[in-house]
Design a protein around this motif. Structure first.
Motif, PDB file in Angstrom:
ATOM      1  N   UNK A 173      -1.662  -1.364  -4.146  1.00 11.61           N
ATOM      2  CA  UNK A 173      -1.465  -2.743  -3.662  1.00 11.61           C
ATOM      3  C   UNK A 173      -2.583  -3.692  -4.050  1.00 11.61           C
ATOM      4  N   UNK A 174      -3.698  -3.147  -4.591  1.00 12.63           N
ATOM      5  CA  UNK A 174      -4.833  -3.932  -5.036  1.00 12.63           C
ATOM      6  C   UNK A 174      -5.617  -4.587  -3.897  1.00 12.63           C
ATOM      7  N   UNK A 175      -5.413  -4.141  -2.654  1.00 10.22           N
ATOM      8  CA  UNK A 175      -6.250  -4.636  -1.565  1.00 10.22           C
ATOM      9  C   UNK A 175      -7.643  -4.025  -1.680  1.00 10.22           C
ATOM     10  N   UNK A 176      -8.612  -4.715  -1.093  1.00  8.43           N
ATOM     11  CA  UNK A 176     -10.014  -4.298  -1.178  1.00  8.43           C
ATOM     12  C   UNK A 176     -10.508  -3.881   0.193  1.00  8.43           C
ATOM     13  N   UNK A 177     -11.329  -2.803   0.240  1.00 14.01           N
ATOM     14  CA  UNK A 177     -11.907  -2.354   1.496  1.00 14.01           C
ATOM     15  C   UNK A 177     -13.233  -3.071   1.720  1.00 14.01           C
ATOM     16  N   UNK A 178     -13.346  -3.744   2.889  1.00 13.29           N
ATOM     17  CA  UNK A 178     -14.569  -4.494   3.161  1.00 13.29           C
ATOM     18  C   UNK A 178     -15.612  -3.623   3.846  1.00 13.29           C
ATOM     19  N   UNK A 216      -8.992  -3.161   5.156  1.00 16.55           N
ATOM     20  CA  UNK A 216      -8.437  -3.516   3.842  1.00 16.55           C
ATOM     21  C   UNK A 216      -7.906  -4.946   3.890  1.00 16.55           C
ATOM     22  N   UNK A 217      -8.248  -5.707   2.859  1.00 10.35           N
ATOM     23  CA  UNK A 217      -7.800  -7.096   2.801  1.00 10.35           C
ATOM     24  C   UNK A 217      -7.549  -7.480   1.339  1.00 10.35           C
TER      25      UNK A 217
END
Length: 205
Positions: free
Chosen positions: A155-160, A165-166
């Motif tokens: 999904x290409x979300x990023x873990x902060x 995940x956002x």
């Protein structure tokens, strides 16, 4: 520009005042080194001072030395005006912190020229200080993304940093000054938009 004259001889103070006021400078006078130091250290003090070497209470060279030992954000430009003209005297005055050195009796044109040099140096110094402040403000606004960036392969979300995940857009917006403006790249246009347009055209009567 405001200029301070410190000399215990009224005649020399008057000569310097007349010379500089004709050149457009705002001039104030004091008669001893202690008062000169007080004026130069006070809030809104003078950016440039002409100091006699030999004065009551405190010599001009001592005023230079004290001012240089107490660094300030905007140190004054100091010119020693004295009858001492031996090379070793010039060296001693400059080593004490004077920026320039004029011997008595002085020529009006030379005094004006040396004060103009001091004014240019002060102007350049202020311009440099303003640029440094602007650069520091700009650097303070820049927040750089560093290190490894965990991103989902699907999904290409990023873990902060809080392990949530956002979206990439939200993550970058929170960690930098960047702003997104959405558009469509040519490959995606051909893959997604063009077929839809073709279908709509084929369905038109």
């Amino acid at each position: 520009m405001r200029v301070l004259i410190a000399d215990d001889t009224a005649m020399f103070r008057r000569l310097v005042r007349i010379t500089l006021e004709k050149a457009g400078y705002e001039v104030s006078e004091v008669a001893d080194g202690a008062e000169a130091l007080h004026q130069l250290e006070s809030n809104g003090g003078f950016p440039l001072a002409i100091l006699d070497w030999m004065m009551p209470k405190m010599k001009g060279v001592e005023v230079c030395r004290v001012l240089r030992e107490r660094p300030t954000p905007a140190p004054p430009y100091l010119i020693l005006l004295t009858s001492k003209d031996r090379p070793e005297d010039v060296v001693a005055g400059l080593e004490a912190g004077a920026d320039d050195y004029i011997t008595k009796p002085f020529r009006a044109a030379e005094l004006r020229a040396r004060v103009q040099v001091g004014a240019r140096i002060l102007s350049l110094r202020q311009a440099l200080a303003d640029r440094v402040i602007a650069l520091e403000q700009a650097l303070g606004q820049v927040r750089q993304l560093q290190g490894l960036l965990p991103i989902c392969a699907w999904c290409k979300n990023v873990r902060n940093d809080q392990n949530y995940w956002q979206s990439v857009e939200r993550y970058v917006a929170e960690h930098s000054e960047a702003q997104f403006t959405h558009t469509i790249c040519p490959p995606c246009r051909e893959k997604h938009i063009t077929p839809q347009i073709d279908r709509l055209r084929g369905a038109s009567p």
